[in-house]
Design an enzyme around this catalytic site. Structure first.
Site, PDB file in Angstrom:
ATOM      1  N   SER A 210       0.814  -1.298   0.104  1.00 52.23           N
ATOM      2  CA  SER A 210       0.298   0.322   0.348  1.00 52.23           C
ATOM      3  C   SER A 210       0.747   1.339   0.327  1.00 52.23           C
ATOM      4  CB  SER A 210      -1.128  -0.011   1.410  1.00 52.23           C
ATOM      5  OG  SER A 210      -1.445  -1.386   0.962  1.00 52.23           O
ATOM      6  N   HIS A 256      -0.237   4.415   4.434  1.00 48.25           N
ATOM      7  CA  HIS A 256      -0.405   5.178   3.184  1.00 48.25           C
ATOM      8  C   HIS A 256      -0.163   6.791   2.938  1.00 48.25           C
ATOM      9  CE1 HIS A 256      -3.969   1.884   3.375  1.00 48.25           C
ATOM     10  NE2 HIS A 256      -2.590   1.749   3.496  1.00 48.25           N
TER      11      HIS A 256
END
Length: 315
Positions: A210, A256
């Site tokens: 991610s 993220h």
């Protein structure tokens, strides 16, 4: 002592005008202009504006033939024209599917070891590669900053990440070229891992691509702005994913955001680099970003080492 001209000037002409050379293509036209490439005298009708100065029609045609020949060679080798990042664009994306295959193979290995496609985190290979700050500090297992980016928690996790990688990676690889795309991908991955290591729970394991994928999201937004396209869709996708990262449990918001910020910064260097020494500028900025992330990791390592030293009474 100067010598007189070979014949008297005509009415309306001066001696200085008679001394000017004739155009290479129109000898009867006197001119004080020259081609910047071959230095032959040329009248205004035989000159074309170039990036620097003016070139004669022969040099312009020669340059066009050279560019066409080079384009043919690039096409035969599977490349296209240069992009805004200064890369020779590949006609097809290769790095993106290769990254997907590597991630899937790693997931398959952990699923086989754990004998479960949904609880593959029990696999030995997974445990040895997951991002675990305390374990990294105690055992000096710094490879986890990289290997954790190829591990995924279950089938849904890898399916969502690989779909996002396929959608984002194909266009960015064409825009950046393969080498620059690899650089942006891995520096984004490192940015996500460094953010988790520096600011996250020291005793919690984190894994997934991610960080790199959010880096590609940030890179896509910068590319859209640079190409002066409508950024609404790119901004909407980023906002939705950030909201999901905040609202859903078990998702690493730090990873993220770290990847998103680093990916955007790396892309700024790629598409806003000066025309002169573009490659050197891009490499230099990426090196600075990497050095800053390394410094952040080393600072956190020192901090955790001091805390563990006190807790374990080993000081």
């Amino acid at each position: 002592m100067s010598q007189p001209p070979p014949y008297p000037p005509q009415p309306g002409q001066s001696y200085q005008q008679e001394a000017l050379p004739g155009c290479w293509w129109h000898p009867n036209r006197q001119t004080g202009l020259r081609c910047v490439r071959c230095d032959r005298p040329a009248c205004p009708d035989c000159l074309r504006e170039a990036s620097v100065g003016y070139q004669c029609i022969d040099c312009v045609q020669t340059g066009q033939r050279q560019q066409q020949a080079q384009a043919v060679q690039y096409r035969k080798a599977g490349y296209g024209a240069k992009t805004v990042a200064g890369a020779v664009a590949p006609r097809t994306a290769i790095v993106t599917p290769v990254l997907i295959v590597i991630n899937v193979l790693v997931y398959a290995l952990t699923a086989v070891q754990a004998q479960s496609p949904m609880s593959n985190e029990r696999a030995e290979f997974f445990q040895d590669g997951v991002l675990w700050p305390i374990g990294m500090v105690l055992r000096d297992e710094w490879w986890r900053l990289l290997t954790s980016g190829f591990l995924h928690y279950g089938l849904i996790h890898i399916a969502m990440n690989m779909l996002a990688l396929w959608v984002l990676g194909r266009d960015l690889e064409i825009l950046l070229g393969r080498a620059r795309f690899i650089a942006v991908y891995f520096v984004s991955m490192f940015g996500g891992s460094a953010a988790v290591f520096a600011f996250g729970d020291a005793n919690t394991g984190t894994a997934g691509a991610s960080g790199a994928i959010y880096g590609l999201m940030g890179a896509m937004l910068v590319a859209v702005l640079r190409l002066k396209l409508n950024p609404g869709a790119a901004i909407g996708i980023i906002v939705i994913n950030v909201v999901l990262s905040i609202s859903l449990p078990g998702i690493s918001l730090l990873g993220h955001l770290g990847g998103l910020v680093v990916g955007a910064l790396a892309m700024v260097a790629m598409v806003y680099a000066p025309a002169k020494n573009k490659g050197a500028f891009q490499a230099g900025v990426l090196a600075l970003i990497t050095a800053a992330l390394v410094g952040l990791v080393l600072y956190r390592d020192s901090e955790l080492s001091s805390q563990l030293c006190v807790l374990l009474g080993a000081c």
